[in-house]
Design a protein around this motif. Structure first.
Motif, PDB file in Angstrom:
ATOM      1  N   GLN A 164      -4.653   7.644  -6.349  1.00  0.00           N
ATOM      2  CA  GLN A 164      -6.041   7.766  -6.869  1.00  0.00           C
ATOM      3  C   GLN A 164      -6.311   6.079  -7.042  1.00  0.00           C
ATOM      4  O   GLN A 164      -7.502   5.772  -6.687  1.00  0.00           O
ATOM      5  CB  GLN A 164      -6.054   8.152  -8.156  1.00  0.00           C
ATOM      6  CG  GLN A 164      -7.240   8.632  -8.787  1.00  0.00           C
ATOM      7  CD  GLN A 164      -7.151   9.619 -10.056  1.00  0.00           C
ATOM      8  OE1 GLN A 164      -6.487   9.207 -10.637  1.00  0.00           O
ATOM      9  NE2 GLN A 164      -7.927  10.720  -9.964  1.00  0.00           N
ATOM     10  N   PHE A 165      -5.517   5.381  -7.602  1.00  0.00           N
ATOM     11  CA  PHE A 165      -5.854   3.733  -7.681  1.00  0.00           C
ATOM     12  C   PHE A 165      -6.133   3.135  -6.367  1.00  0.00           C
ATOM     13  O   PHE A 165      -6.746   2.331  -6.081  1.00  0.00           O
ATOM     14  CB  PHE A 165      -4.711   3.028  -8.573  1.00  0.00           C
ATOM     15  CG  PHE A 165      -5.102   1.559  -8.897  1.00  0.00           C
ATOM     16  CD1 PHE A 165      -6.039   1.292  -9.679  1.00  0.00           C
ATOM     17  CD2 PHE A 165      -4.283   0.753  -8.071  1.00  0.00           C
ATOM     18  CE1 PHE A 165      -6.101   0.128 -10.042  1.00  0.00           C
ATOM     19  CE2 PHE A 165      -4.610  -0.618  -8.030  1.00  0.00           C
ATOM     20  CZ  PHE A 165      -5.614  -0.946  -9.280  1.00  0.00           C
ATOM     21  N   LEU A 166      -5.022   3.559  -5.445  1.00  0.00           N
ATOM     22  CA  LEU A 166      -5.253   2.805  -4.219  1.00  0.00           C
ATOM     23  C   LEU A 166      -6.290   3.313  -3.369  1.00  0.00           C
ATOM     24  O   LEU A 166      -7.201   2.385  -2.895  1.00  0.00           O
ATOM     25  CB  LEU A 166      -3.952   3.403  -3.242  1.00  0.00           C
ATOM     26  CG  LEU A 166      -4.053   2.844  -1.760  1.00  0.00           C
ATOM     27  CD1 LEU A 166      -3.910   1.353  -1.767  1.00  0.00           C
ATOM     28  CD2 LEU A 166      -3.094   3.503  -0.813  1.00  0.00           C
ATOM     29  N   ARG A 167      -7.038   4.551  -3.652  1.00  0.00           N
ATOM     30  CA  ARG A 167      -8.213   4.887  -2.941  1.00  0.00           C
ATOM     31  C   ARG A 167      -9.407   4.170  -3.571  1.00  0.00           C
ATOM     32  O   ARG A 167     -10.401   3.957  -2.678  1.00  0.00           O
ATOM     33  CB  ARG A 167      -8.370   6.642  -3.369  1.00  0.00           C
ATOM     34  CG  ARG A 167      -7.780   7.222  -2.139  1.00  0.00           C
ATOM     35  CD  ARG A 167      -8.070   8.507  -1.991  1.00  0.00           C
ATOM     36  NE  ARG A 167      -7.992   9.439  -3.404  1.00  0.00           N
ATOM     37  CZ  ARG A 167      -6.803  10.034  -3.522  1.00  0.00           C
ATOM     38  NH1 ARG A 167      -5.811   9.900  -2.859  1.00  0.00           N
ATOM     39  NH2 ARG A 167      -6.890  10.768  -4.864  1.00  0.00           N
ATOM     40  N   SER A 168      -9.197   3.993  -4.924  1.00  0.00           N
ATOM     41  CA  SER A 168     -10.262   3.245  -5.590  1.00  0.00           C
ATOM     42  C   SER A 168     -10.387   1.592  -5.252  1.00  0.00           C
ATOM     43  O   SER A 168     -11.598   1.170  -5.464  1.00  0.00           O
ATOM     44  CB  SER A 168     -10.167   3.436  -7.142  1.00  0.00           C
ATOM     45  OG  SER A 168      -9.126   2.629  -7.726  1.00  0.00           O
ATOM     46  N   VAL A 169      -9.295   1.066  -4.740  1.00  0.00           N
ATOM     47  CA  VAL A 169      -9.468  -0.460  -4.528  1.00  0.00           C
ATOM     48  C   VAL A 169      -9.197  -0.759  -3.188  1.00  0.00           C
ATOM     49  O   VAL A 169      -9.501  -1.897  -2.630  1.00  0.00           O
ATOM     50  CB  VAL A 169      -8.376  -1.039  -5.111  1.00  0.00           C
ATOM     51  CG1 VAL A 169      -8.458  -1.184  -6.600  1.00  0.00           C
ATOM     52  CG2 VAL A 169      -6.872  -0.622  -4.797  1.00  0.00           C
ATOM     53  N   SER A 170      -8.946   0.453  -2.268  1.00  0.00           N
ATOM     54  CA  SER A 170      -8.785  -0.103  -0.810  1.00  0.00           C
ATOM     55  C   SER A 170      -8.902   1.135   0.089  1.00  0.00           C
ATOM     56  O   SER A 170      -9.014   2.252  -0.391  1.00  0.00           O
ATOM     57  CB  SER A 170      -7.563  -0.547  -0.535  1.00  0.00           C
ATOM     58  OG  SER A 170      -6.680  -0.422   0.707  1.00  0.00           O
ATOM     59  N   CYS A 211       2.488   6.177  -2.856  1.00  0.00           N
ATOM     60  CA  CYS A 211       3.575   7.168  -3.392  1.00  0.00           C
ATOM     61  C   CYS A 211       3.141   7.108  -4.746  1.00  0.00           C
ATOM     62  O   CYS A 211       3.163   8.273  -5.488  1.00  0.00           O
ATOM     63  CB  CYS A 211       4.782   6.506  -3.214  1.00  0.00           C
ATOM     64  SG  CYS A 211       5.313   6.372  -1.608  1.00  0.00           S
ATOM     65  N   ALA A 212       2.787   6.003  -5.595  1.00  0.00           N
ATOM     66  CA  ALA A 212       2.888   5.802  -7.212  1.00  0.00           C
ATOM     67  C   ALA A 212       1.555   6.314  -7.581  1.00  0.00           C
ATOM     68  O   ALA A 212       1.483   6.953  -8.566  1.00  0.00           O
ATOM     69  CB  ALA A 212       3.359   4.682  -7.422  1.00  0.00           C
ATOM     70  N   ASP A 213       0.662   5.869  -7.302  1.00  0.00           N
ATOM     71  CA  ASP A 213      -0.637   5.912  -7.707  1.00  0.00           C
ATOM     72  C   ASP A 213      -1.910   6.096  -6.783  1.00  0.00           C
ATOM     73  O   ASP A 213      -2.729   5.123  -6.547  1.00  0.00           O
ATOM     74  CB  ASP A 213      -0.991   4.827  -8.717  1.00  0.00           C
ATOM     75  CG  ASP A 213      -2.306   5.078  -9.590  1.00  0.00           C
ATOM     76  OD1 ASP A 213      -2.931   6.253  -9.491  1.00  0.00           O
ATOM     77  OD2 ASP A 213      -2.362   4.470 -10.515  1.00  0.00           O
ATOM     78  N   LEU A 254       1.820   1.882  -3.375  1.00  0.00           N
ATOM     79  CA  LEU A 254       0.998   2.509  -4.333  1.00  0.00           C
ATOM     80  C   LEU A 254       0.368   4.136  -3.912  1.00  0.00           C
ATOM     81  O   LEU A 254       0.190   4.706  -4.816  1.00  0.00           O
ATOM     82  CB  LEU A 254      -0.501   1.720  -4.046  1.00  0.00           C
ATOM     83  CG  LEU A 254      -0.404   0.432  -5.203  1.00  0.00           C
ATOM     84  CD1 LEU A 254      -1.944  -0.239  -4.896  1.00  0.00           C
ATOM     85  CD2 LEU A 254      -0.407   1.048  -6.470  1.00  0.00           C
ATOM     86  N   PRO A 284       0.938  -1.112  -0.142  1.00  0.00           N
ATOM     87  CA  PRO A 284       0.008  -0.057  -0.126  1.00  0.00           C
ATOM     88  C   PRO A 284       0.894   1.319   0.069  1.00  0.00           C
ATOM     89  O   PRO A 284       0.471   2.328  -0.686  1.00  0.00           O
ATOM     90  CB  PRO A 284      -0.924  -0.022   1.282  1.00  0.00           C
ATOM     91  CG  PRO A 284      -0.438  -1.285   1.910  1.00  0.00           C
ATOM     92  CD  PRO A 284       0.307  -2.076   1.301  1.00  0.00           C
ATOM     93  N   LEU A 306      -7.215   1.523   2.452  1.00  0.00           N
ATOM     94  CA  LEU A 306      -6.053   1.542   3.395  1.00  0.00           C
ATOM     95  C   LEU A 306      -5.406   2.913   3.189  1.00  0.00           C
ATOM     96  O   LEU A 306      -4.218   3.206   3.816  1.00  0.00           O
ATOM     97  CB  LEU A 306      -4.975   0.451   3.157  1.00  0.00           C
ATOM     98  CG  LEU A 306      -5.200  -0.851   3.787  1.00  0.00           C
ATOM     99  CD1 LEU A 306      -4.527  -2.031   3.336  1.00  0.00           C
ATOM    100  CD2 LEU A 306      -5.150  -0.882   5.274  1.00  0.00           C
TER     101      LEU A 306
END
Lengths: 289, 43, 246
Positions: free
Chosen positions: A170-176, A166-168, A164, A161, A178
């Motif tokens: 937006q994607f982390l927020r959309s899948v998790s 750091c790198a993306d 993610l 996590p 955490l």
């Protein structure tokens, strides 16, 4: 001859072994955190938080003198408060985060120096600003090793996590869900390692051992695992070299260690194979623009 | 760059192997702690 | 049964609505293009569907979908291209629903990653750093990640902007594949030729709903004129709206 210069000081003197262990603990704990700070373009945030810790530690000092526990708790509270406050100020005002961080750390630094000097001597002030790597007792070493252990284990647990985040993000927020947990755990790790580092290297130098090896390692490794390993190795080499320089030439050890790390950074910047100046001048490879 | 490919990808490892690696580092650190504090004398 | 129902949906930032009182249903398994002038609220609508933006009024209801069933490709991805990730790393994160933050990747996962990378035509680029990819290659990698997300509802915001024709053709193939598999696809697009050729249904927005239905009935000159007028009537510099609708 090499034995005399390199091994002998550590073999003969307990305080040198303790200093070495303290620096190794900081290298293992703080440097990987520094790699993530750098990759998130938050290197200056680290600097700001290091300064913010000072008034907290100073209040602890005011209450209990040169006490490890009081200064650590004071530093932790102040560091976390500034980390949260500056994020809050950025959200509710038009000020950009770097500006609000700069404001916080200038105020903190002035406040910290003021508090220490109202009661202590200049010796105490030097202790807080530049640390006491050559006088680490068992309690301080236990603290440093505990912080390093907690830091390494937490990074191992939250590695995916965190990458993610750091790198993306937006994607982390959309899948998790955490994202927030990861962010605040990471900030807590930064503060914790800076507080640990300040006992050995002082508030000003602690951030150096966090950021400089990370910045240097970026020029040697393309992957994040290699970057972390490289940064820890550079931090340890800087620690050993800096301690030896300070031993042989009677230099203050904190600045000596950071200067060696700075030299590693400069050399990496020029000769590093991943985007170093020499590598860029050669026409074979193109990294980034 | 080549070595980057054959290297194990930290991101694709599970938390188990990652924690095991971290635990090894922690164990070495505390071994060093015992070595450094075996003799008395900060100063 | 509809996959998505917009019930009197109003979305916006700081109480400035960008989408007004939208009333529409998106059928399950449909392939729908969202078109409209700049500032018509197309991207805002997708953000509302993902839940990143809470409605000011009304609501979005999902038939049987859960949040994990939605995959979203934003227009301006927040991805830090200088971050040391390889194509495999990036694509593999599409498996998050199965691996979560802690589980390792099994051989069957690796097979699926390889298949996704092959499906978007990026074989041989597995170990390439994402910073070294062209715009088209990056978009291919992001589509591979979407493939692995295995979502029932796929939201694409201007997915073919600034990429070459060949990449676009390949990625349209991926979109058709999703459609064939019965997934619901919602894509914001500005090129009407692409919409006519590949998207059976179209929703035209100009902050309000202009038209929604079979593409040939929606993409009429009359509707486009109306959309432009509606957008010029609303706040924002009118010349921006007029130019973009062409």
């Amino acid at each position: 001859m090499i034995w005399d210069a390199v091994i002998q000081p550590f073999a003969d003197f307990g305080f040198m072994r303790r200093a070495l262990l303290g620096c190794v603990a900081i290298s293992v704990g703080a440097t990987p955190v520094g790699v993530f700070l750098m990759l998130r373009r938050m290197s200056l945030t680290g600097d700001a938080m290091a300064h913010a810790i000072l008034p907290g530690a100073a209040v602890g000092y005011l209450v209990a003198g040169l006490s490890l526990g009081a200064m650590t708790i004071g530093g932790l509270i102040a560091g976390m408060a500034v980390a949260l406050l500056s994020g809050f100020v950025t959200r509710v005002t038009a000020l950009r985060e770097d500006a609000s961080l700069a404001a916080f750390y200038l105020i903190s630094l002035a406040l910290g120096v003021l508090i220490v000097s109202t009661r202590g001597s200049n010796v105490d002030l030097m202790h807080v600003l530049f640390g006491t790597v050559l006088a680490l007792d068992n309690a301080a070493l236990t603290l440093l090793c505990s912080i390093a252990s907690l830091s390494v284990l937490t990074l191992a647990l939250l590695f995916r996590p965190l990458v993610l985040e750091c790198a993306d993000p937006q994607f982390l927020r959309s899948v998790s869900s955490l994202s927030a947990v990861t962010h605040f755990t990471f900030l807590a790790l930064v503060v914790m390692n800076l507080v640990g580092g300040f006992h050995a290297l002082g508030t000003l130098m602690a951030v150096g051992i966090m950021i400089l090896p990370a910045a240097a390692a970026r020029f040697w490794a393309a992957g994040i695992g290699g970057m972390i390993a490289g940064a820890v190795a550079i931090a340890m080499l800087s620690s050993v070299s800096g301690l030896l320089l300070s031993y042989h030439y009677s230099l203050p050890s904190g600045p000596a260690i950071i200067l060696v790390a700075g030299i590693f950074y400069a050399v990496s910047l020029v000769f590093g194979p991943v985007g170093g100046l020499v590598a860029q001048a050669l026409p074979r490879r193109h990294f980034e623009v | 760059m080549k070595s980057n490919g054959s290297m194990l990808r930290l991101l694709l490892l599970g938390a188990g192997p990652r924690l095991a690696g971290a635990a090894l580092v922690v164990a070495l650190l505390w071994a060093a702690f015992l070595w450094a504090t075996a003799t008395p004398g900060a100063l | 049964m509809p996959a998505l129902v917009f019930q009197d949906l109003t979305l916006g930032y700081d109480r400035h609505p960008a989408v007004h009182h939208l009333q529409a249903e998106i059928a399950e398994g449909s392939l729908t293009a969202i078109v409209g002038p700049n500032g018509a609220g197309k991207s805002t609508l997708l953000k509302g569907v993902t839940g990143a933006l809470a409605p000011l009024d009304g609501k979005v209801s999902f038939g049987s979908l859960r949040r994990e069933d939605i995959a979203y490709l934003p227009q301006q991805s927040e991805i830090d291209r200088s971050f040391p990730l390889t194509v495999v790393d990036l694509v593999a994160m599409g498996l998050w629903r199965e691996t979560g933050p802690f589980r390792g990747l099994r051989p069957r996962h690796r097979d699926r990653i390889a298949a996704a990378i092959q499906a978007v035509g990026l074989e041989g680029f597995e170990r390439r750093a994402i910073g070294a990819l062209s715009g088209g290659q990056m978009q291919r990698a992001l589509f591979a990640r979407l493939l692995l997300q295995d979502a029932q509802l796929v939201l694409l915001d201007e997915p073919f902007t600034a990429i070459d024709a060949r990449t676009m053709a390949d990625l349209l193939g991926v979109v058709r594949r999703w459609h064939g598999e019965g997934r619901t696809v919602l894509a914001v697009l500005h090129d009407f030729d692409t919409v006519r050729a590949h998207f059976p249904r179209t929703m035209m927005l100009a902050r309000e709903l202009v038209a929604h239905g079979p593409t040939e009935k929606v993409l009429t000159a009359e509707n486009q004129f109306r959309a432009r007028q509606m957008c010029e009537a609303c706040a924002g510099p009118p010349h921006v709206c007029g130019r973009s609708a062409a």
